[in-house]
Enzyme design. Structure first.
Site, PDB file in Angstrom:
ATOM      1  N   HIS A  34     -46.731 -64.798 -32.184  1.00  0.00           N
ATOM      2  CA  HIS A  34     -45.995 -64.318 -33.360  1.00  0.00           C
ATOM      3  C   HIS A  34     -46.265 -62.821 -33.576  1.00  0.00           C
ATOM      4  O   HIS A  34     -45.358 -62.051 -33.875  1.00  0.00           O
ATOM      5  CB  HIS A  34     -46.446 -65.061 -34.630  1.00  0.00           C
ATOM      6  CG  HIS A  34     -46.180 -66.543 -34.637  1.00  0.00           C
ATOM      7  ND1 HIS A  34     -47.193 -67.469 -34.786  1.00  0.00           N
ATOM      8  CD2 HIS A  34     -45.042 -67.248 -34.530  1.00  0.00           C
ATOM      9  CE1 HIS A  34     -46.670 -68.692 -34.795  1.00  0.00           C
ATOM     10  NE2 HIS A  34     -45.361 -68.585 -34.627  1.00  0.00           N
ATOM     11  N   LYS A  58     -44.373 -81.436 -45.125  1.00  0.00           N
ATOM     12  CA  LYS A  58     -45.463 -81.422 -44.139  1.00  0.00           C
ATOM     13  C   LYS A  58     -46.767 -81.034 -44.822  1.00  0.00           C
ATOM     14  O   LYS A  58     -46.773 -80.276 -45.785  1.00  0.00           O
ATOM     15  CB  LYS A  58     -45.178 -80.333 -43.097  1.00  0.00           C
ATOM     16  CG  LYS A  58     -44.260 -80.753 -41.974  1.00  0.00           C
ATOM     17  CD  LYS A  58     -44.408 -79.719 -40.855  1.00  0.00           C
ATOM     18  CE  LYS A  58     -43.167 -79.579 -40.017  1.00  0.00           C
ATOM     19  NZ  LYS A  58     -43.192 -78.365 -39.191  1.00  0.00           N
ATOM     20  N   ARG A 107     -39.405 -69.119 -26.592  1.00  0.00           N
ATOM     21  CA  ARG A 107     -40.430 -69.117 -25.533  1.00  0.00           C
ATOM     22  C   ARG A 107     -39.918 -69.718 -24.243  1.00  0.00           C
ATOM     23  O   ARG A 107     -40.208 -69.240 -23.166  1.00  0.00           O
ATOM     24  CB  ARG A 107     -41.667 -69.912 -25.980  1.00  0.00           C
ATOM     25  CG  ARG A 107     -42.486 -69.223 -27.038  1.00  0.00           C
ATOM     26  CD  ARG A 107     -43.418 -70.181 -27.696  1.00  0.00           C
ATOM     27  NE  ARG A 107     -42.666 -71.309 -28.269  1.00  0.00           N
ATOM     28  CZ  ARG A 107     -43.190 -72.246 -29.021  1.00  0.00           C
ATOM     29  NH1 ARG A 107     -44.477 -72.225 -29.275  1.00  0.00           N
ATOM     30  NH2 ARG A 107     -42.459 -73.224 -29.507  1.00  0.00           N
ATOM     31  N   SER A 145     -48.634 -72.875 -32.360  1.00  0.00           N
ATOM     32  CA  SER A 145     -49.647 -73.071 -33.412  1.00  0.00           C
ATOM     33  C   SER A 145     -50.301 -74.441 -33.267  1.00  0.00           C
ATOM     34  O   SER A 145     -51.520 -74.588 -33.435  1.00  0.00           O
ATOM     35  CB  SER A 145     -48.999 -72.969 -34.793  1.00  0.00           C
ATOM     36  OG  SER A 145     -48.416 -71.714 -34.968  1.00  0.00           O
TER      37      SER A 145
HETATM   38  O1  PNS Z   1     -42.112 -72.031 -37.294  1.00  0.00           O
HETATM   39  P1  PNS Z   1     -41.035 -73.067 -37.463  1.00  0.00           P
HETATM   40  O2  PNS Z   1     -41.614 -74.323 -38.077  1.00  0.00           O
HETATM   41  O3  PNS Z   1     -40.271 -73.334 -36.202  1.00  0.00           O
HETATM   42  O4  PNS Z   1     -39.988 -72.442 -38.538  1.00  0.00           O
HETATM   43  C1  PNS Z   1     -38.893 -73.201 -38.982  1.00  0.00           C
HETATM   44  C2  PNS Z   1     -38.173 -72.494 -40.137  1.00  0.00           C
HETATM   45  C3  PNS Z   1     -39.131 -72.139 -41.258  1.00  0.00           C
HETATM   46  C4  PNS Z   1     -37.535 -71.209 -39.656  1.00  0.00           C
HETATM   47  C5  PNS Z   1     -37.059 -73.468 -40.647  1.00  0.00           C
HETATM   48  O5  PNS Z   1     -37.615 -74.730 -40.876  1.00  0.00           O
HETATM   49  C6  PNS Z   1     -36.384 -72.990 -41.949  1.00  0.00           C
HETATM   50  O6  PNS Z   1     -35.673 -72.010 -41.943  1.00  0.00           O
HETATM   51  N1  PNS Z   1     -36.654 -73.706 -43.041  1.00  0.00           N
HETATM   52  C7  PNS Z   1     -36.092 -73.380 -44.342  1.00  0.00           C
HETATM   53  C8  PNS Z   1     -35.064 -74.430 -44.787  1.00  0.00           C
HETATM   54  C9  PNS Z   1     -33.706 -74.138 -44.203  1.00  0.00           C
HETATM   55  O7  PNS Z   1     -33.113 -73.081 -44.436  1.00  0.00           O
HETATM   56  N2  PNS Z   1     -33.203 -75.073 -43.409  1.00  0.00           N
HETATM   57  C10 PNS Z   1     -31.929 -74.936 -42.733  1.00  0.00           C
HETATM   58  C11 PNS Z   1     -32.065 -74.113 -41.455  1.00  0.00           C
HETATM   59  S1  PNS Z   1     -31.294 -74.977 -40.212  1.00  0.00           S
END
Ligand code: PNS
Length: 182
Positions: A34, A58, A107, A145
């Site tokens: 990151h 979560k 990745r 992570s």
């Molecule tokens: O590090 P991650 O867990 O892959 O990140 C995922 C993240 C935070 C980018 C995604 O879950 C998110 O944007 N969550 C916010 C809720 C939302 O907007 N959901 C619709 C997106 S498809």
């Protein structure tokens, strides 16, 4: 094609104007992969807003406050990096903070399907928001992570994989967990 070729690539034109990008994630915890994306993203975007997801569904190892504080500390010498936690839709968070680009790291092919779906959904929710994919350095393509947490919990060394403040945080979490078990 328009005369200014970058007008056909909004995220490139926006980046050239020093625009703000939001880099969202769980960051539980932030890894060197990151950090690499943020550092390289700063060569492209004027400002990066790291958006730490508060996910009530979560149970993360580190609270949103802890994750945010660690990232703030890591980038304390970089005024172009801002760090905030968020809940709700990413598109709303980006709009409320004047960010027109979302950065995501890709990745491997295995990331692609999820990222593709998310980019398309975000675009549907807000067609003015562009997703900008970046590949981390090859050194970090295997890094996640979850893997860092597992390796650390099982006694493996994560020194080259996370910033020192994160390693110290993982040590502390493990000590506390061991104390509560014994
Ligand atoms: O590090 P991650 O867990 O892959 O990140 C995922 C993240 C935070 C980018 C995604 O879950 C998110 O944007 N969550 C916010 C809720 C939302 O907007 N959901 C619709 C997106 S498809």
């Amino acid at each position: 094609m328009s005369e200014n070729k970058n007008e056909d690539f909004p995220s490139v034109a926006y980046a050239e104007r020093g625009g703000k990008a939001v880099y969202p994630g769980s960051f539980d915890p932030i890894t060197n992969g990151h950090v690499d994306i943020i550092t390289r993203g700063l060569k492209i975007f004027g400002r990066i807003l790291v958006a730490v997801l508060e996910n009530p569904v979560k149970t993360p190892l580190f609270s949103a406050e802890e994750r945010t504080a660690m990232i703030k500390e890591i980038f304390s010498a970089e005024p172009q990096v801002e760090v905030m936690s968020f809940a709700g839709l990413l598109v709303d968070f980006a709009r409320n903070h004047d960010a027109r680009v979302v950065i995501r790291g890709l990745r491997a092919v295995s990331d692609f399907e999820y990222e593709f779906q998310m980019a398309l959904m975000n675009h549907k929710l807000n067609p003015d928001l562009e997703t900008f994919f970046m590949m981390p350095s090859i050194r970090y393509t295997f890094l996640s992570s979850n893997m860092v947490k597992e390796v650390h919990w099982l006694g493996g060394c994560v020194r080259d994989l996370v910033p020192p403040i994160v390693e110290a945080g993982l040590d502390e979490k493990k000590r506390r967990a061991e104390r509560s078990i014994s």
